[in-house]
Write an enzyme that holds these catalytic residues in place. Structure first.
Site, PDB file in Angstrom:
ATOM      1  N   GLY A 137       3.275  28.610-103.879  1.00 49.60           N
ATOM      2  CA  GLY A 137       2.101  28.626-103.012  1.00 49.60           C
ATOM      3  C   GLY A 137       2.211  29.499-101.778  1.00 49.60           C
ATOM      4  O   GLY A 137       1.214  30.024-101.291  1.00 49.60           O
ATOM      5  N   ASP A 148       2.478  26.916 -97.885  1.00 47.91           N
ATOM      6  CA  ASP A 148       1.030  27.113 -97.870  1.00 47.91           C
ATOM      7  C   ASP A 148       0.336  25.964 -97.148  1.00 47.91           C
ATOM      8  O   ASP A 148      -0.528  26.172 -96.307  1.00 47.91           O
ATOM      9  CB  ASP A 148       0.475  27.285 -99.296  1.00 47.91           C
ATOM     10  CG  ASP A 148       0.949  26.200-100.263  1.00 47.91           C
ATOM     11  OD1 ASP A 148       1.698  25.281 -99.854  1.00 47.91           O
ATOM     12  OD2 ASP A 148       0.577  26.267-101.444  1.00 47.91           O
ATOM     13  N   ASP A 194       0.823  18.539 -96.614  1.00 48.97           N
ATOM     14  CA  ASP A 194      -0.088  17.475 -97.057  1.00 48.97           C
ATOM     15  C   ASP A 194       0.596  16.123 -96.832  1.00 48.97           C
ATOM     16  O   ASP A 194       0.595  15.601 -95.724  1.00 48.97           O
ATOM     17  CB  ASP A 194      -0.448  17.738 -98.520  1.00 48.97           C
ATOM     18  CG  ASP A 194      -1.501  16.798 -99.059  1.00 48.97           C
ATOM     19  OD1 ASP A 194      -2.247  16.207 -98.261  1.00 48.97           O
ATOM     20  OD2 ASP A 194      -1.592  16.642-100.294  1.00 48.97           O
ATOM     21  N   LYS A 235      -3.201  19.068 -93.728  1.00 44.14           N
ATOM     22  CA  LYS A 235      -4.140  17.954 -93.921  1.00 44.14           C
ATOM     23  C   LYS A 235      -3.467  16.735 -93.303  1.00 44.14           C
ATOM     24  O   LYS A 235      -2.728  16.023 -93.968  1.00 44.14           O
ATOM     25  CB  LYS A 235      -4.334  17.674 -95.418  1.00 44.14           C
ATOM     26  CG  LYS A 235      -5.166  18.681 -96.163  1.00 44.14           C
ATOM     27  CD  LYS A 235      -5.509  18.137 -97.557  1.00 44.14           C
ATOM     28  CE  LYS A 235      -5.075  19.079 -98.641  1.00 44.14           C
ATOM     29  NZ  LYS A 235      -5.361  18.618-100.001  1.00 44.14           N
ATOM     30  N   PHE A 244      -9.169  19.103-101.682  1.00 40.05           N
ATOM     31  CA  PHE A 244      -8.227  19.923-102.427  1.00 40.05           C
ATOM     32  C   PHE A 244      -8.718  21.363-102.425  1.00 40.05           C
ATOM     33  O   PHE A 244      -9.800  21.659-102.907  1.00 40.05           O
ATOM     34  CB  PHE A 244      -8.041  19.411-103.856  1.00 40.05           C
ATOM     35  CG  PHE A 244      -6.811  19.965-104.500  1.00 40.05           C
ATOM     36  CD1 PHE A 244      -5.570  19.381-104.272  1.00 40.05           C
ATOM     37  CD2 PHE A 244      -6.875  21.089-105.306  1.00 40.05           C
ATOM     38  CE1 PHE A 244      -4.418  19.905-104.837  1.00 40.05           C
ATOM     39  CE2 PHE A 244      -5.723  21.621-105.876  1.00 40.05           C
ATOM     40  CZ  PHE A 244      -4.491  21.021-105.642  1.00 40.05           C
ATOM     41  N   VAL A 245      -7.916  22.251-101.859  1.00 41.73           N
ATOM     42  CA  VAL A 245      -8.349  23.642-101.712  1.00 41.73           C
ATOM     43  C   VAL A 245      -7.546  24.580-102.604  1.00 41.73           C
ATOM     44  O   VAL A 245      -6.431  24.259-103.016  1.00 41.73           O
ATOM     45  CB  VAL A 245      -8.234  24.105-100.237  1.00 41.73           C
ATOM     46  CG1 VAL A 245      -9.204  23.345 -99.346  1.00 41.73           C
ATOM     47  CG2 VAL A 245      -6.800  23.944 -99.725  1.00 41.73           C
ATOM     48  N   ASP A 303      -3.067  26.831-105.598  1.00 47.25           N
ATOM     49  CA  ASP A 303      -3.572  26.769-106.974  1.00 47.25           C
ATOM     50  C   ASP A 303      -4.139  25.403-107.315  1.00 47.25           C
ATOM     51  O   ASP A 303      -3.863  24.392-106.660  1.00 47.25           O
ATOM     52  CB  ASP A 303      -2.431  27.030-107.953  1.00 47.25           C
ATOM     53  CG  ASP A 303      -1.469  25.833-108.033  1.00 47.25           C
ATOM     54  OD1 ASP A 303      -0.940  25.422-106.973  1.00 47.25           O
ATOM     55  OD2 ASP A 303      -1.283  25.285-109.136  1.00 47.25           O
ATOM     56  N   ARG A 319      -4.861  31.328-107.438  1.00 47.98           N
ATOM     57  CA  ARG A 319      -4.002  31.791-106.340  1.00 47.98           C
ATOM     58  C   ARG A 319      -4.440  33.155-105.824  1.00 47.98           C
ATOM     59  O   ARG A 319      -4.204  33.505-104.676  1.00 47.98           O
ATOM     60  CB  ARG A 319      -2.542  31.902-106.801  1.00 47.98           C
ATOM     61  CG  ARG A 319      -1.903  30.582-107.173  1.00 47.98           C
ATOM     62  CD  ARG A 319      -0.397  30.778-107.308  1.00 47.98           C
ATOM     63  NE  ARG A 319       0.262  29.703-108.038  1.00 47.98           N
ATOM     64  CZ  ARG A 319       0.692  28.577-107.496  1.00 47.98           C
ATOM     65  NH1 ARG A 319       0.503  28.355-106.208  1.00 47.98           N
ATOM     66  NH2 ARG A 319       1.303  27.665-108.223  1.00 47.98           N
TER      67      ARG A 319
HETATM   68  P1  IMP Z   1       3.175  17.660 -99.778  1.00 51.52           P
HETATM   69  O1  IMP Z   1       4.560  17.578-100.331  1.00 51.52           O
HETATM   70  O2  IMP Z   1       2.300  16.538-100.220  1.00 51.52           O
HETATM   71  O3  IMP Z   1       3.128  17.905 -98.282  1.00 51.52           O
HETATM   72  O4  IMP Z   1       2.476  18.857-100.489  1.00 51.52           O
HETATM   73  C1  IMP Z   1       2.748  20.140-100.216  1.00 51.52           C
HETATM   74  C2  IMP Z   1       2.562  20.957-101.470  1.00 51.52           C
HETATM   75  O5  IMP Z   1       1.527  20.453-102.315  1.00 51.52           O
HETATM   76  C3  IMP Z   1       2.143  22.325-101.062  1.00 51.52           C
HETATM   77  O6  IMP Z   1       3.267  23.170-101.076  1.00 51.52           O
HETATM   78  C4  IMP Z   1       1.119  22.725-102.088  1.00 51.52           C
HETATM   79  O7  IMP Z   1       1.755  23.461-103.100  1.00 51.52           O
HETATM   80  C5  IMP Z   1       0.609  21.455-102.702  1.00 51.52           C
HETATM   81  N1  IMP Z   1      -0.750  21.099-102.191  1.00 51.52           N
HETATM   82  C6  IMP Z   1      -1.075  20.132-101.308  1.00 51.52           C
HETATM   83  N2  IMP Z   1      -2.402  20.100-101.052  1.00 51.52           N
HETATM   84  C7  IMP Z   1      -2.928  21.082-101.808  1.00 51.52           C
HETATM   85  C8  IMP Z   1      -4.293  21.579-101.973  1.00 51.52           C
HETATM   86  O8  IMP Z   1      -5.278  21.120-101.381  1.00 51.52           O
HETATM   87  N3  IMP Z   1      -4.421  22.609-102.848  1.00 51.52           N
HETATM   88  C9  IMP Z   1      -3.380  23.167-103.506  1.00 51.52           C
HETATM   89  N4  IMP Z   1      -2.120  22.743-103.379  1.00 51.52           N
HETATM   90  C10 IMP Z   1      -1.892  21.712-102.532  1.00 51.52           C
HETATM   91 MG    MG Z   2       3.701  24.479-102.833  1.00 54.25          MG
END
Ligand code: IMP
Ligand code: MG
Length: 189
Positions: free
Chosen positions: A53, A109, A112, A140, A161-162, A168, A174
């Site tokens: 990402g 990227d 979350d 987020k 979700f973006v 992606d 992407r």
């Molecule tokens: P986390 O581990 O939940 O913080 O997620 C981070 C990873 O999840 C990022 O590196 C993204 O690859 C993916 N991700 C989280 N939210 C989104 C979204 O809205 N769109 C696409 N990928 C996301």
């Molecule tokens: Mg990622």
């Protein structure tokens, strides 16, 4: 560009402007961290983008950083296939070694749940770097499950979700130049 786009959340110009600002702020801090001379930064600053990402963001970001730096990559998966919520972060493949004594900037990227950055940060810290910073294009905040934050954040976005600009859904979109939300049918719900 894609039929399934519902709306553009962040456009090209907005992204460009913000990436430029982050590049400048990050460079300023790093140049200071290595003693004030961008040329002495050689061998000391390592940018660590998390694949896949962070590819697009990193490609633009490093061209806004007029200093010596090197790139190392690592891959983490958390959203297998068509999942749109984190299933827990897992290291895929090798972890770069040789981060001891370096000023490391983890680049992703989006922040979350925070599981990805938590995992990566811990793995980097194990090696004894000089410093660790985290830089994400998007955040987020509402979904945070881990206590992590990023020093450099491009945009706070709502809980949607973006896709695009490296992000992606099921491996696609992407290459979209903007950050967008897909139509609900495209997510299969
Ligand atoms: P986390 O581990 O939940 O913080 O997620 C981070 C990873 O999840 C990022 O590196 C993204 O690859 C993916 N991700 C989280 N939210 C989104 C979204 O809205 N769109 C696409 N990928 C996301
Ligand atoms: Mg990622």
């Amino acid at each position: 560009m894609f039929r399934e786009i519902d709306r553009i959340l962040i456009g090209r110009e907005q992204i460009d402007r913000r990436v430029r600002e982050i590049g400048e702020a990050l460079s300023r801090e790093l140049i200071e961290a290595v003693g004030g001379d961008p040329l002495l930064a050689e061998q000391h600053v390592v940018l660590l983008p998390i694949l896949t990402g962070a590819m697009v963001f990193t490609a633009d970001l490093i061209r806004q950083m007029p200093m010596k730096l090197s790139l190392e990559v690592m891959a983490v998966s958390s959203y297998p296939g068509t999942a749109t919520t984190s299933k827990g972060a897992r290291l895929r493949g090798a972890m770069p070694d040789g981060l001891r004594g370096k000023h490391v900037v983890i680049v992703d990227d989006i922040l979350d749940s925070g599981r990805t950055l938590r995992l990566v940060r811990d793995l980097v810290l194990e090696q004894g770097p000089a410093s660790v910073r985290t830089c994400v294009l998007l955040s987020k905040s509402v979904r945070r499950a881990e206590e992590v934050s990023a020093e450099f954040v491009g945009f706070e976005i709502p809980d949607e979700f973006v896709v695009g600009y490296g992000l992606d859904f099921d491996g696609y979109y992407r290459n979209l130049p903007e950050i967008a939300v897909l139509q609900p049918e495209a997510y299969g719900r």
